[in-house]
Design an enzyme around this catalytic site. Structure first.
Site, PDB file in Angstrom:
ATOM      1  CE1 TYR A  41      -3.009  -2.996   0.519  1.00 37.04           C
ATOM      2  CE2 TYR A  41      -3.784  -2.215   2.447  1.00 37.04           C
ATOM      3  CZ  TYR A  41      -3.960  -2.919   1.599  1.00 37.04           C
ATOM      4  OH  TYR A  41      -5.038  -3.895   1.600  1.00 37.04           O
ATOM      5  CG  HIS A  99      -1.195  -8.415   0.147  1.00 37.70           C
ATOM      6  ND1 HIS A  99      -0.910  -7.057   0.343  1.00 37.70           N
ATOM      7  CD2 HIS A  99      -2.568  -8.495  -0.271  1.00 37.70           C
ATOM      8  CE1 HIS A  99      -1.683  -6.660  -0.011  1.00 37.70           C
ATOM      9  NE2 HIS A  99      -2.935  -6.980  -0.221  1.00 37.70           N
TER      10      HIS A  99
END
Length: 269
Positions: A41, A99
């Site tokens: 992110y 992830h």
């Protein structure tokens, strides 16, 4: 803090710079205590700043981050998590997730799950888990570290993609599910069925969708940049849907997947 994942938290996907600082600051001020971020992110530093400046005691918080695919190799994972901890200004996070599975299986599941378990043994993370894993990958992860070690599988899950096959398998193994994109990029907010239920309950469509997911036992991590929406979303924790309302949302499932990145996504169940 308890070993279970709070049912409600704040997501930070796609939020950057001052926008993410404001979102996290507002969320913490309103009473959010779970903050979900990820290495990819590009906002761990700002999230760490907002948490640090909030004055909320670290012991009251639940911080989640996620290991990016470039860092899955056994000799990289722990070092990358240590970098994340520096950015987040904390000695350990509460939950660390893989992830996405390694593209093309380049790093074996046993290798990265072993490294993740090692990170936990070193005290860098309190809990570990996975994200975007299908049943086959979940089986591999379980055989690597044991089902009891996998705190959650964080997956796209909303009224149009209810992922029942995967959820049922996870549940059979005692693995909890976290729903991301619970509002389906806002599509759910315009759904006539959800809008009708919202009117019946004197709630917003967002509150209805979030309450629906939590009522099924999932954790949710909606994000917002607007304080009023953050406050509204938080009220979903107090909302209860009737069985007939739950059934009407169950009927919306049409396999509408929104997140399916080529080269990253596994073969979905």
């Amino acid at each position: 803090m308890q070993n279970t994942i709070p049912a409600f938290g704040l997501g930070t996907f796609r939020l950057k710079d001052q926008v993410v600082i404001d979102s996290v600051s507002n969320g913490l001020d309103l009473g959010y205590r779970l903050i979900d971020t990820a290495q990819i992110y590009g906002n761990e530093t700002e999230v760490g700043q907002a948490i640090s400046e909030s004055g909320v005691p670290r012991a009251d918080l639940f911080i989640t981050t996620k290991i990016w695919t470039e860092n899955l190799a056994g000799d990289k994972l722990v070092a990358s998590l240590k970098d994340s901890l520096v950015k987040l200004r904390t000695e350990r996070v509460d939950l660390t997730l893989i992830h996405w599975p390694s593209p093309g299986g380049a790093v074996p599941v046993a290798e990265f799950m072993g490294a993740l378990a090692d990170a936990k043994a070193q005290g860098l993370t309190r809990l570990i888990g996975v994200s975007n894993f299908n049943i086959a990958l979940l089986r591999e992860a379980i055989s690597a570290v044991g089902a009891g070690e996998i705190a959650t599988n964080q997956i796209e899950l909303h009224p149009y993609l209810q992922n029942r096959t995967l959820v049922e398998f996870a549940r059979s193994q005692g693995v909890h599910t976290t729903s991301y994109m619970t509002l389906a990029y806002g599509q759910v907010l315009k759904d006539p069925v959800v809008q009708d239920i919202a009117r019946e309950l004197g709630a917003t469509p967002a509150q209805v969708a979030l309450a629906w997911a939590m009522q099924l036992g999932y954790a949710v991590i909606p994000s917002s940049t607007k304080r009023e929406n953050l406050q509204g979303n938080l009220l979903s924790t107090q909302l209860r849907l009737r069985d007939d309302q739950m059934a009407r949302i169950a009927a919306l499932d049409n396999g509408g997947r929104l997140v399916n990145p080529a080269g990253l996504a596994p073969a979905w169940d």
